[in-house]
Design a protein around this motif. Structure first.
Motif, PDB file in Angstrom:
ATOM      1  N   ASN A 349       0.820  -1.224   0.000  1.00 60.29           N
ATOM      2  CA  ASN A 349       0.000   0.000   0.000  1.00 60.29           C
ATOM      3  C   ASN A 349       0.851   1.271   0.000  1.00 60.29           C
ATOM      4  OD1 ASN A 349      -2.444  -1.494   0.147  1.00 60.29           O
ATOM      5  ND2 ASN A 349      -2.106  -1.771   2.342  1.00 60.29           N
ATOM      6  N   ASN A 350       1.976   1.227  -0.704  1.00 60.38           N
ATOM      7  CA  ASN A 350       2.860   2.385  -0.804  1.00 60.38           C
ATOM      8  C   ASN A 350       2.472   3.173  -2.060  1.00 60.38           C
ATOM      9  OD1 ASN A 350       5.000   4.201  -1.122  1.00 60.38           O
ATOM     10  ND2 ASN A 350       6.435   2.802  -0.136  1.00 60.38           N
ATOM     11  N   TYR A 351       1.539   4.109  -1.893  1.00 63.23           N
ATOM     12  CA  TYR A 351       0.965   4.802  -3.041  1.00 63.23           C
ATOM     13  C   TYR A 351       1.963   5.731  -3.718  1.00 63.23           C
ATOM     14  CZ  TYR A 351      -3.092   3.154  -0.487  1.00 63.23           C
ATOM     15  OH  TYR A 351      -3.993   2.365   0.180  1.00 63.23           O
ATOM     16  N   GLU A 352       2.852   6.349  -2.946  1.00 60.84           N
ATOM     17  CA  GLU A 352       3.843   7.247  -3.533  1.00 60.84           C
ATOM     18  C   GLU A 352       4.760   6.485  -4.489  1.00 60.84           C
ATOM     19  OE1 GLU A 352       3.062   7.154  -0.383  1.00 60.84           O
ATOM     20  OE2 GLU A 352       2.211   9.142   0.012  1.00 60.84           O
ATOM     21  N   VAL A 374      -1.374  10.921  -6.485  1.00 64.06           N
ATOM     22  CA  VAL A 374      -1.218  10.017  -5.339  1.00 64.06           C
ATOM     23  C   VAL A 374      -2.525   9.936  -4.561  1.00 64.06           C
ATOM     24  CG1 VAL A 374      -0.063   9.692  -3.115  1.00 64.06           C
ATOM     25  CG2 VAL A 374       1.273  10.341  -5.121  1.00 64.06           C
ATOM     26  N   LYS A 375      -3.160  11.087  -4.356  1.00 63.77           N
ATOM     27  CA  LYS A 375      -4.435  11.121  -3.627  1.00 63.77           C
ATOM     28  C   LYS A 375      -5.499  10.300  -4.355  1.00 63.77           C
ATOM     29  CE  LYS A 375      -8.032  14.461  -2.289  1.00 63.77           C
ATOM     30  NZ  LYS A 375      -8.984  14.076  -3.365  1.00 63.77           N
ATOM     31  N   ARG A 378      -4.747   6.577  -4.102  1.00 69.81           N
ATOM     32  CA  ARG A 378      -5.061   6.108  -2.744  1.00 69.81           C
ATOM     33  C   ARG A 378      -6.571   5.891  -2.589  1.00 69.81           C
ATOM     34  NH1 ARG A 378      -3.158  10.045  -0.198  1.00 69.81           N
ATOM     35  NH2 ARG A 378      -1.118   9.219   0.397  1.00 69.81           N
ATOM     36  N   GLU A 379      -7.366   6.843  -3.079  1.00 64.27           N
ATOM     37  CA  GLU A 379      -8.815   6.734  -2.957  1.00 64.27           C
ATOM     38  C   GLU A 379      -9.367   5.575  -3.782  1.00 64.27           C
ATOM     39  OE1 GLU A 379     -10.415  10.508  -4.007  1.00 64.27           O
ATOM     40  OE2 GLU A 379      -9.851  11.481  -2.113  1.00 64.27           O
ATOM     41  N   MET A 382      -8.493   2.318  -1.783  1.00 67.91           N
ATOM     42  CA  MET A 382      -8.989   2.204  -0.408  1.00 67.91           C
ATOM     43  C   MET A 382     -10.054   1.113  -0.236  1.00 67.91           C
ATOM     44  SD  MET A 382      -7.503   4.035   1.901  1.00 67.91           S
ATOM     45  CE  MET A 382      -8.715   4.306   3.197  1.00 67.91           C
TER      46      MET A 382
END
Length: 570
Positions: A349-352, A374-375, A378-379, A382
């Motif tokens: 879960n390392n989105y960056e 990135v946001k 992530r969304e 999720m």
């Protein structure tokens, strides 16, 4: 005269004008008449009359209206009527969840090849012509009814003189010419559509179709499929210690570009195994098969790119048969490293890092806003965090990622989507058989060994050797080319005289600034070198300092003095 000129122009663009007329007529009847008028495709053919649209009748066949579903429905109907080339294109587009709406994809996935079988006497002549022997000299028997019919060719069951049961794949006569003719027309139509609509151009359909026709030309050469077969078998053999996989042997003496003879795989396709209790051994073998597939992909970068339930077979003793090697995927070492990093970022879960890796391999014209991307990633991920493997829909997960990237106008190359589609297929096969195939755990465990291989001493030494070879090669070539260039310049008396009015002072100041910075960097380098030579040696007097250190510091002083003199120049 104008009609003659137009006709000459058409024949230069297409080798089969009648086929172009047929294609436009079919699309017009299926509700694309307005699009044809907008793109002025009807003007390419003299006196072409657009037939009446049947779109109302077609819409009545649909249970409910939805734009993307309706579009996919009408395109599917058109492609089915236009035959093998268009059906293959439709099947390709059905794999591109990254650029099309799910409702559109669902319609194209209904496309099935309805090609007629090759008449047996035609297939027989083709076999005898390619092999140079009569059928009776090659086989004890060959069944006249094909066991498989596809757009490219037909597959017949036979038995060799040594008693080995085989399949004989025969390419359709003139299929290469027909597909290339259709490709010219499809490419032309798509180019006109992209000129007329930025939205269509934005989808990148032309690139997808171009990639497809490159791959299908390879698929039409059965010797390439034979090479793929043998290479995959060799790669799998390195990891298949329990002999789980059964890959058919190719009989080269009877094979050519148009004919392919290989072992007959006797078993049940995985997509036909339903409502049965799957044996424990089969579950274990399927998980081992997934591990081997991942290892060959990540270590060799060469893998089966058309994995689906029809190409997997459950054989005796729960072994797994694998067929159809016309489509393969390849990844170079850099891309394999990127893939490992992407999979690891997904697992942790390392989105960056996930975004950085996607940007490293994806295609985009404008650098996106990293923080927003990135946001959004992530969304989109999720909803899948914390779910068990059986609860995760791998297809939905992949679609969520690629749709988020598309939103930022970032597109993965086709070979990358082939990889994710293969992983989705494996995941789907496990779910269909009600096997708790934890594909993410499999990936996690395999990544550790693959990473160890990538950074092993042998791998690093190999990389260093190739890097050294490239550097030495460059050092040899560059002086020669500089010498040749200087000779050419002197021989032709080339001169360069640049005069910029009212800018001499600014240019001189800029040049002095660059020179000054260079001398300061050189000063710092000499000074640091002197300190490095001293190193950890205890210094009790000036005599303990090495002569080389004094030399370095002396050079540092000279360069610093020179730098200060530059500042005084006006």
């Amino acid at each position: 005269m104008d009609i003659i000129k137009t006709g000459i122009g058409i024949t230069r663009t297409f080798k089969n004008v009648n086929r172009f007329r047929e294609i436009l007529s079919v699309f017009a009847r299926h509700g694309f008449d307005e699009l044809i008028l907008k793109t002025k495709l009807h003007l390419v053919i003299p006196n072409f009359v657009i037939p009446k649209s049947r779109v109302k009748q077609l819409l009545e066949e649909e249970s409910e209206f939805d734009f993307w579903r309706s579009l996919g429905f009408r395109i599917r109907k058109s492609f089915e009527e236009l035959g093998p080339s268009f059906i293959k294109v439709g099947q390709l587009l059905a794999t591109r969840e990254d650029i099309f709406d799910p409702a559109f994809i669902a319609q194209l996935k209904l496309l099935q090849s309805k090609a007629a079988a090759i008449p047996f006497d035609v297939a027989k002549r083709s076999i005898e012509s390619e092999v140079g022997k009569s059928i009776d000299e090659i086989f004890n028997y060959i069944e006249e009814e094909p066991i498989g019919v596809a757009s490219i060719g037909c597959v017949y069951k036979a038995e060799l003189k040594n008693g080995q049961k085989v399949v004989v794949k025969v390419r359709r006569p003139d299929i290469r010419k027909n597909i290339l003719n259709d490709f010219e027309i499809i490419t032309y139509i798509v180019s006109r559509l992209e000129k007329a609509s930025d939205e269509i151009k934005y989808l990148g359909v032309s690139k997808a179709i171009s990639d497809f026709f490159k791959s299908i030309q390879l698929e039409m050469n059965f010797l390439i499929e034979a090479n793929n077969n043998e290479k995959i078998a060799k790669n799998i053999q390195k990891f298949d210690k329990d002999n789980i996989f059964v890959i058919p042997k190719v009989y080269r003496e009877f094979s050519s570009q148009k004919i392919l003879v290989m072992d007959y795989i006797e078993g049940i396709p995985f997509n036909e195994i339903t409502n049965v209790e799957v044996e424990v051994e089969l579950k274990q073998n399927l998980e081992k098969a997934v591990r081997m597939f991942l290892r060959t992909m990540l270590t060799d970068g060469f893998f089966h790119a058309d994995l689906h339930g029809g190409n997997f077979f459950k054989m005796e003793d729960n072994k797994i048969g694998l067929i159809d090697f016309g489509l393969v995927g390849t990844l170079n070492k850099k891309n394999r490293t990127n893939l490992i990093a992407i999979l690891y970022a997904l697992l942790t879960n390392n989105y960056e890092n996930l975004v950085f890796e996607f940007l490293d391999v994806a295609e985009y014209e404008v650098i996106p806003d990293y923080e927003i991307l990135v946001k959004d990633i992530r969304e989109s991920l999720m909803p899948y965090i914390g779910l068990s493997v059986q609860e995760i829909d791998a297809t939905a997960l992949t679609h969520s990622i690629v749709s988020t990237l598309s939103k930022h106008e970032i597109y993965l190359p086709r070979e990358w989507f082939v990889i994710f589609r293969a992983l989705m297929t494996l995941d789907g096969t496990g779910k269909a058989l009600k096997i708790d195939l934890n594909i993410f755990e499999v990936i996690d465990s395999e990544l550790k060994e693959v990473v160890e291989d990538l950074i092993s001493k042998e791998a690093l030494m190999e990389e260093a050797a190739w890097l050294g070879r490239d550097v030495i090669g460059s050092l040899r070539v560059i002086p020669r080319h500089l010498k040749w260039m200087m000779k050419e310049l002197s021989k032709r008396s080339y001169t360069l005289d640049v005069q910029l009015k009212d800018t001499n002072n600014e240019i001189n100041l800029l040049m002095r600034s660059v020179y000054f910075m260079s001398l300061i960097v050189l000063t710092a380098t000499f000074f640091a070198s002197g300190i490095y030579v001293v190193g950890q040696t205890p210094v009790r007097s000036f005599n303990d300092i090495a002569t080389l250190s004094y030399i370095c510091w002396g050079l540092a002083s000279l360069t610093f003095i020179r730098a200060t003199m530059i500042l005084k120049i006006r």
